[in-house]
Design an enzyme around this catalytic site. Structure first.
Site, PDB file in Angstrom:
ATOM      1  CG  ASP A 115       0.020   0.150   2.454  1.00  0.00           C
ATOM      2  OD1 ASP A 115       0.376   1.077   2.985  1.00  0.00           O
ATOM      3  OD2 ASP A 115       0.029  -1.185   3.082  1.00  0.00           O
ATOM      4  CG  ASP A 173       1.836   5.152   5.768  1.00  0.00           C
ATOM      5  OD1 ASP A 173       1.641   4.022   6.339  1.00  0.00           O
ATOM      6  OD2 ASP A 173       2.097   6.007   6.043  1.00  0.00           O
TER       7      ASP A 173
END
Length: 288
Positions: free
Chosen positions: A208, A210
């Protein structure tokens, strides 16, 4: 000396495919129980050991992982090289979900973990200027590329305590510091591997962005798991490629990882605590 590869599997990586003569073994350590039993066997003729960092079924949080017991157990089994696989968030636009990053630096922001085998009774200081092994890292990068993954060689891993994900302010701050990826398990694992004179490489799987990225939602566990599932096959293929790249005969590490304790012990021999030394039999036996 024979090569023995230890693999520490992080979130989403709970097994090694194709291990010959595989069996789960329980290893006792002076530092308590490891995260789980350890799967040992041979892959392409090279001895291997696999330890699920969070335990099978993901029973340990990042803060409860018995890092010292894990590293001691791998050393006690005879591992010479340890490749750690973990899930991370990206702090860079060009490190996208699905990419692998071969970590070479850390910023340690953890605070609730025992970080050393040494202390009162036997004080030791190892160098962490270069906390991962370049030789082993290059092999991991080669195996990842052979598995068809986009690989970034080099990256700074911000180790946070967790278990919560970052605030937006923290995520922005870590980017300003020059961190490239963020995770919860890279430290003190790398520190302890150095103290145990193990060559250590970190393979970070980006799941991802973040929460700093304006074009993406805040970190969501469901999305992380989906990316992990997609990455798991590539991670296993990476592991399968390591024996062929490292070979069965282990020569001394050209970077000195296996001699990290040569001049590290500070406590005078006649002042060392016998009980402490007994706990160090596996990790520091060479110099004791």
């Amino acid at each position: 000396m024979q090569t023995m590869i230890g693999v520490i599997g992080g979130s989403g990586v709970y097994q090694i495919d194709g291990l010959e003569g595989a069996s789960w073994v329980r290893v006792k350590t002076p530092w308590g129980k490891p995260s789980d039993e350890i799967l040992v066997g041979r892959l392409s003729g090279v001895p291997m050991a696999f330890l699920p960092r969070h335990g099978r079924g993901h029973v340990h949080s990042p803060s409860s992982i018995p890092f010292r017991a894990n590293i001691d157990a791998l050393k006690r089994l005879g591992c010479t090289d340890v490749v750690a696989v973990s899930a991370v968030g990206s702090l860079r636009a060009d490190y996208a979900p699905g990419d692998f990053v071969i970590v070479d630096q850390y910023i340690d922001r953890t605070f609730a973990r025992e970080k050393s085998f040494f202390g009162p009774g036997c004080v030791g200081h190892v160098s962490l200027a270069h906390p991962t092994c370049p030789r082993l890292s290059a092999a991991a990068a080669g195996a990842a590329r052979a598995a068809g993954v986009r690989v970034h060689e080099g990256g700074t891993y911000l180790a946070m305590e967790g278990p919560q994900f970052s605030t937006l302010a923290e995520s922005r701050l870590y980017r300003q510091w020059g961190a490239d990826v963020i995770g919860m398990t890279g430290m003190p694992e790398a520190k302890l591997a150095r103290e145990a004179e193990l060559c250590y490489a970190s393979v970070a799987m980006v799941t991802d962005f973040d929460c700093w990225h304006p074009g993406h939602e805040a970190v969501d566990v469901a999305a992380v798991i989906a990316t992990l599932t997609a990455n798991a096959g590539a991670a296993r293929a990476l592991v399968a490629g390591l024996p062929g790249l490292l070979g069965g005969v282990r020569t001394p590490c050209p970077h000195g990882c296996d001699r990290a304790l040569e001049y590290a012990l500070m406590t005078a021999p006649d002042k060392r605590d016998a009980e402490v030394l007994a706990r160090l039999d596996a990790v520091a036996g060479r110099v004791l």
